[in-house]
Design a protein around this motif. Sequence first.
Motif, PDB file in Angstrom:
ATOM      1  N   ARG A  49       0.891  -1.142   0.035  1.00 14.14           N
ATOM      2  CA  ARG A  49      -0.201  -0.002   0.294  1.00 14.14           C
ATOM      3  C   ARG A  49       0.494   1.102  -0.318  1.00 14.14           C
ATOM      4  N   ALA A  50       1.969   1.777   0.670  1.00 15.63           N
ATOM      5  CA  ALA A  50       2.581   2.500   0.701  1.00 15.63           C
ATOM      6  C   ALA A  50       4.109   2.449  -0.663  1.00 15.63           C
ATOM      7  N   ILE A  51       3.978   1.218  -0.829  1.00 16.25           N
ATOM      8  CA  ILE A  51       4.812   1.518  -2.726  1.00 16.25           C
ATOM      9  C   ILE A  51       3.354   2.140  -3.158  1.00 16.25           C
ATOM     10  N   SER A  52       2.667   2.041  -3.586  1.00 13.59           N
ATOM     11  CA  SER A  52       1.014   2.436  -3.977  1.00 13.59           C
ATOM     12  C   SER A  52       0.694   3.833  -4.277  1.00 13.59           C
ATOM     13  N   ARG A  53       1.262   4.368  -2.485  1.00 14.87           N
ATOM     14  CA  ARG A  53       0.461   5.738  -2.726  1.00 14.87           C
ATOM     15  C   ARG A  53       1.915   6.228  -2.849  1.00 14.87           C
ATOM     16  N   ALA A  54       3.227   6.597  -3.301  1.00 14.73           N
ATOM     17  CA  ALA A  54       4.381   6.630  -3.626  1.00 14.73           C
ATOM     18  C   ALA A  54       4.691   6.441  -5.054  1.00 14.73           C
ATOM     19  N   GLU A  55       3.627   5.983  -5.437  1.00 13.39           N
ATOM     20  CA  GLU A  55       3.589   5.574  -7.025  1.00 13.39           C
ATOM     21  C   GLU A  55       2.902   7.026  -7.315  1.00 13.39           C
ATOM     22  N   ALA A  56       1.505   6.847  -7.033  1.00 13.62           N
ATOM     23  CA  ALA A  56       0.267   7.916  -7.332  1.00 13.62           C
ATOM     24  C   ALA A  56       1.404   9.397  -6.623  1.00 13.62           C
ATOM     25  N   ALA A  57       1.795   9.259  -5.924  1.00 13.70           N
ATOM     26  CA  ALA A  57       2.370  10.740  -5.240  1.00 13.70           C
ATOM     27  C   ALA A  57       2.731  10.871  -6.982  1.00 13.70           C
ATOM     28  N   HIS A  58       3.917  10.483  -7.580  1.00 11.40           N
ATOM     29  CA  HIS A  58       4.948  10.330  -8.582  1.00 11.40           C
ATOM     30  C   HIS A  58       4.123  10.508  -9.827  1.00 11.40           C
ATOM     31  N   GLY A  59       2.465  10.531  -9.751  1.00 16.86           N
ATOM     32  CA  GLY A  59       1.882  10.763 -10.794  1.00 16.86           C
ATOM     33  C   GLY A  59       1.161   9.759 -11.990  1.00 16.86           C
TER      34      GLY A  59
END
Length: 193
Positions: free
Chosen positions: A147-157
Amino acid sequence: MRIRAAAPAELPLLQDIERAAGEPFRTLGMAAIADDDPLPLDVLESYRRAGRAWVAADAADRPVAYLLTDTIDGSAHIEQVSVHPDAARRGVGRVLIEHLAAAARDQGLAALTLTTFTEVPWNAPYYARLGFRPLTDSDPALTEGLRAISRAEAAHGLSVWPRVCMRREVRHAPADLGVPEAREEAREARQRG
């Protein structure tokens, strides 16, 4: 195709492979992915030093693909796998992933995981053919680390396009199970590595 650890001098070549592997995204209207910078050399070096960067080398021992991995919540997480388009559609990515599966099995890890685009033919559909399954929000296998990886990817666009976390179980100690096919598969994986 030989799978081996990445060498320090090859790290700029890994960046070139990632750039080239990104170009086909342009044809899908995903120019931002094609234009995204590859991982910096210091990040690649940290993976290499930690023994978590492998290349698939051609007959001239020149890398044509690479894989980076992390350990996330007891699983081998594929951080990056890139295949140069000149080597695509030859099973190179599959061989790298099977090498990781054998290493994960040896380390006692539970699964392989990754995040990827759902609608890109060489992403989620490809991984599904390799035995990965998509994880829904309610799936207990969707760990806090994923979930943390997904959030970081979302923050990266990256969430502009549909993405999914995927998981493939690692079969442990197949030779101990006494199943001839499993023993043969394990032997072949060791020989490839």
